[in-house]
Design a protein around this motif. Structure first.
Motif, PDB file in Angstrom:
ATOM      1  N   LYS A  44       0.846  -1.182   0.000  1.00 14.83           N
ATOM      2  CA  LYS A  44       0.000   0.000   0.000  1.00 14.83           C
ATOM      3  C   LYS A  44       0.881   1.231   0.000  1.00 14.83           C
ATOM      4  N   GLU A  45       0.426   2.276  -0.664  1.00 13.73           N
ATOM      5  CA  GLU A  45       1.137   3.544  -0.638  1.00 13.73           C
ATOM      6  C   GLU A  45       0.523   4.438   0.416  1.00 13.73           C
ATOM      7  N   LYS A  46       1.359   5.068   1.221  1.00 14.33           N
ATOM      8  CA  LYS A  46       0.918   5.984   2.272  1.00 14.33           C
ATOM      9  C   LYS A  46       1.595   7.322   2.049  1.00 14.33           C
ATOM     10  N   LEU A  47       0.876   8.397   2.347  1.00 16.53           N
ATOM     11  CA  LEU A  47       1.449   9.739   2.315  1.00 16.53           C
ATOM     12  C   LEU A  47       1.648  10.217   3.739  1.00 16.53           C
ATOM     13  N   VAL A  48       2.864  10.639   4.057  1.00 17.13           N
ATOM     14  CA  VAL A  48       3.207  11.093   5.397  1.00 17.13           C
ATOM     15  C   VAL A  48       3.604  12.560   5.316  1.00 17.13           C
ATOM     16  N   ASP A  49       2.988  13.384   6.157  1.00 18.02           N
ATOM     17  CA  ASP A  49       3.334  14.801   6.230  1.00 18.02           C
ATOM     18  C   ASP A  49       4.454  14.994   7.235  1.00 18.02           C
ATOM     19  N   VAL A  50       5.509  15.660   6.805  1.00 14.53           N
ATOM     20  CA  VAL A  50       6.644  15.940   7.672  1.00 14.53           C
ATOM     21  C   VAL A  50       6.833  17.448   7.717  1.00 14.53           C
ATOM     22  N   TRP A  51       6.831  18.001   8.921  1.00 16.50           N
ATOM     23  CA  TRP A  51       7.068  19.425   9.101  1.00 16.50           C
ATOM     24  C   TRP A  51       8.560  19.618   9.319  1.00 16.50           C
ATOM     25  N   VAL A  52       9.212  20.299   8.385  1.00 16.87           N
ATOM     26  CA  VAL A  52      10.659  20.431   8.373  1.00 16.87           C
ATOM     27  C   VAL A  52      11.061  21.720   9.076  1.00 16.87           C
ATOM     28  N   THR A  53      11.989  21.610  10.026  1.00 19.34           N
ATOM     29  CA  THR A  53      12.474  22.797  10.743  1.00 19.34           C
ATOM     30  C   THR A  53      13.827  23.247  10.232  1.00 19.34           C
ATOM     31  N   ASP A  54      14.533  22.399   9.486  1.00 16.86           N
ATOM     32  CA  ASP A  54      15.856  22.744   8.960  1.00 16.86           C
ATOM     33  C   ASP A  54      15.693  23.588   7.702  1.00 16.86           C
ATOM     34  N   SER A  55      15.855  24.902   7.834  1.00 14.38           N
ATOM     35  CA  SER A  55      15.619  25.800   6.704  1.00 14.38           C
ATOM     36  C   SER A  55      16.795  25.811   5.727  1.00 14.38           C
ATOM     37  N   ASP A  56      17.969  25.302   6.140  1.00 16.11           N
ATOM     38  CA  ASP A  56      19.133  25.279   5.252  1.00 16.11           C
ATOM     39  C   ASP A  56      19.031  24.186   4.198  1.00 16.11           C
ATOM     40  N   ARG A  57      18.322  23.156   4.499  1.00 15.48           N
ATOM     41  CA  ARG A  57      18.218  21.989   3.611  1.00 15.48           C
ATOM     42  C   ARG A  57      17.162  22.242   2.544  1.00 15.48           C
ATOM     43  N   GLN A  58      17.503  21.984   1.300  1.00 14.50           N
ATOM     44  CA  GLN A  58      16.561  22.112   0.192  1.00 14.50           C
ATOM     45  C   GLN A  58      16.110  20.716  -0.223  1.00 14.50           C
ATOM     46  N   TRP A  59      14.816  20.470  -0.160  1.00 13.32           N
ATOM     47  CA  TRP A  59      14.255  19.179  -0.529  1.00 13.32           C
ATOM     48  C   TRP A  59      13.767  19.249  -1.969  1.00 13.32           C
ATOM     49  N   SER A  60      13.870  18.156  -2.681  1.00 12.99           N
ATOM     50  CA  SER A  60      13.404  18.144  -4.061  1.00 12.99           C
ATOM     51  C   SER A  60      12.465  16.958  -4.271  1.00 12.99           C
ATOM     52  N   ILE A  61      11.502  17.150  -5.145  1.00 10.39           N
ATOM     53  CA  ILE A  61      10.529  16.101  -5.459  1.00 10.39           C
ATOM     54  C   ILE A  61      11.259  14.942  -6.120  1.00 10.39           C
ATOM     55  N   GLY A  62      10.944  13.732  -5.667  1.00 12.98           N
ATOM     56  CA  GLY A  62      11.575  12.532  -6.205  1.00 12.98           C
ATOM     57  C   GLY A  62      12.787  12.075  -5.413  1.00 12.98           C
ATOM     58  N   GLU A  63      13.214  12.871  -4.460  1.00 16.76           N
ATOM     59  CA  GLU A  63      14.369  12.522  -3.632  1.00 16.76           C
ATOM     60  C   GLU A  63      13.998  11.404  -2.660  1.00 16.76           C
ATOM     61  N   GLU A  64      14.885  10.420  -2.501  1.00 17.87           N
ATOM     62  CA  GLU A  64      14.632   9.323  -1.572  1.00 17.87           C
ATOM     63  C   GLU A  64      15.100   9.740  -0.179  1.00 17.87           C
ATOM     64  N   VAL A  65      14.220   9.575   0.804  1.00 15.85           N
ATOM     65  CA  VAL A  65      14.520   9.957   2.179  1.00 15.85           C
ATOM     66  C   VAL A  65      14.062   8.839   3.116  1.00 15.85           C
ATOM     67  N   THR A  66      14.468   8.947   4.367  1.00 18.02           N
ATOM     68  CA  THR A  66      14.020   8.022   5.399  1.00 18.02           C
ATOM     69  C   THR A  66      13.200   8.792   6.412  1.00 18.02           C
ATOM     70  N   VAL A  67      11.948   8.386   6.575  1.00 18.84           N
ATOM     71  CA  VAL A  67      11.034   9.028   7.527  1.00 18.84           C
ATOM     72  C   VAL A  67      11.107   8.245   8.838  1.00 18.84           C
ATOM     73  N   CYS A  68      11.229   8.981   9.954  1.00 18.39           N
ATOM     74  CA  CYS A  68      11.380   8.356  11.266  1.00 18.39           C
ATOM     75  C   CYS A  68      10.265   8.821  12.200  1.00 18.39           C
ATOM     76  N   ALA A  69       9.902   7.931  13.106  1.00 16.50           N
ATOM     77  CA  ALA A  69       8.961   8.256  14.181  1.00 16.50           C
ATOM     78  C   ALA A  69       9.391   7.480  15.412  1.00 16.50           C
ATOM     79  N   GLU A  70       9.317   8.120  16.560  1.00 21.05           N
ATOM     80  CA  GLU A  70       9.659   7.443  17.803  1.00 21.05           C
ATOM     81  C   GLU A  70       8.563   6.454  18.178  1.00 21.05           C
ATOM     82  N   ASN A  71       8.941   5.413  18.891  1.00 24.06           N
ATOM     83  CA  ASN A  71       7.971   4.393  19.296  1.00 24.06           C
ATOM     84  C   ASN A  71       6.839   4.977  20.128  1.00 24.06           C
ATOM     85  N   ARG A  72       7.142   5.948  20.988  1.00 23.67           N
ATOM     86  CA  ARG A  72       6.090   6.533  21.825  1.00 23.67           C
ATOM     87  C   ARG A  72       5.079   7.309  20.971  1.00 23.67           C
ATOM     88  N   VAL A  73       5.542   7.912  19.892  1.00 20.23           N
ATOM     89  CA  VAL A  73       4.638   8.624  18.980  1.00 20.23           C
ATOM     90  C   VAL A  73       3.718   7.634  18.273  1.00 20.23           C
TER      91      VAL A  73
END
Length: 138
Positions: A44-73
């Motif tokens: 299944k495909e899922k869409l995850v919203d990530v609020w980015v606080t690092d303003s120096d980093r430029q994200w681009s569409i199609g870039e492969e990333v790793t999304v993380c969440a803590e177990n308590r979350v």
């Protein structure tokens, strides 16, 4: 043992401080060589919203990333989405049966508790977004 859950994904959309990542969630047998011939495998495909606080980093569409969440979350999200609704349904069913309602009416009342609960969750979605946070690992 790590206290984070990680999934690889591809950036779908980028806004100023908001990135949407597309994650392909697959069952354990989806990577099997004969999975295309088997009905048990699924993905299944899922869409995850990530609020980015690092303003120096430029994200681009199609870039492969790793999304993380803590177990308590993740545990908190599971309680809000499954635990509390189950308890509400169970308690409604038990109370309605104790008050003399028939089984089918008790079942309908138990199901009728869910829409108001999820509507309340919807009303508090901005607060939940602050509590249930996903991050992108560098």
């Amino acid at each position: 043992m790590s206290n984070t859950i990680k999934h690889k994904g591809i950036i779908d959309t980028v806004c100023n401080s908001h990135v949407t990542v597309r994650i392909v969630q697959s069952s354990a047998c989806a990577s099997c060589k004969v999975a295309s011939h088997c009905n048990a495998s699924e993905s299944k495909e899922k869409l995850v919203d990530v609020w980015v606080t690092d303003s120096d980093r430029q994200w681009s569409i199609g870039e492969e990333v790793t999304v993380c969440a803590e177990n308590r979350v993740v545990a908190k999200a599971m309680v809000y989405s499954f635990g509390i609704p189950f308890l509400l349904m169970f308690l409604t069913l038990v109370v309605s049966l104790q008050l003399g309602a028939s089984e089918w009416l008790g079942a309908l009342l138990a199901l009728a508790v869910l829409p108001p609960y999820y509507f309340i969750l919807y009303l508090f979605r901005s607060r939940l977004k602050r509590e249930i946070v996903f991050t992108i690992e560098d």
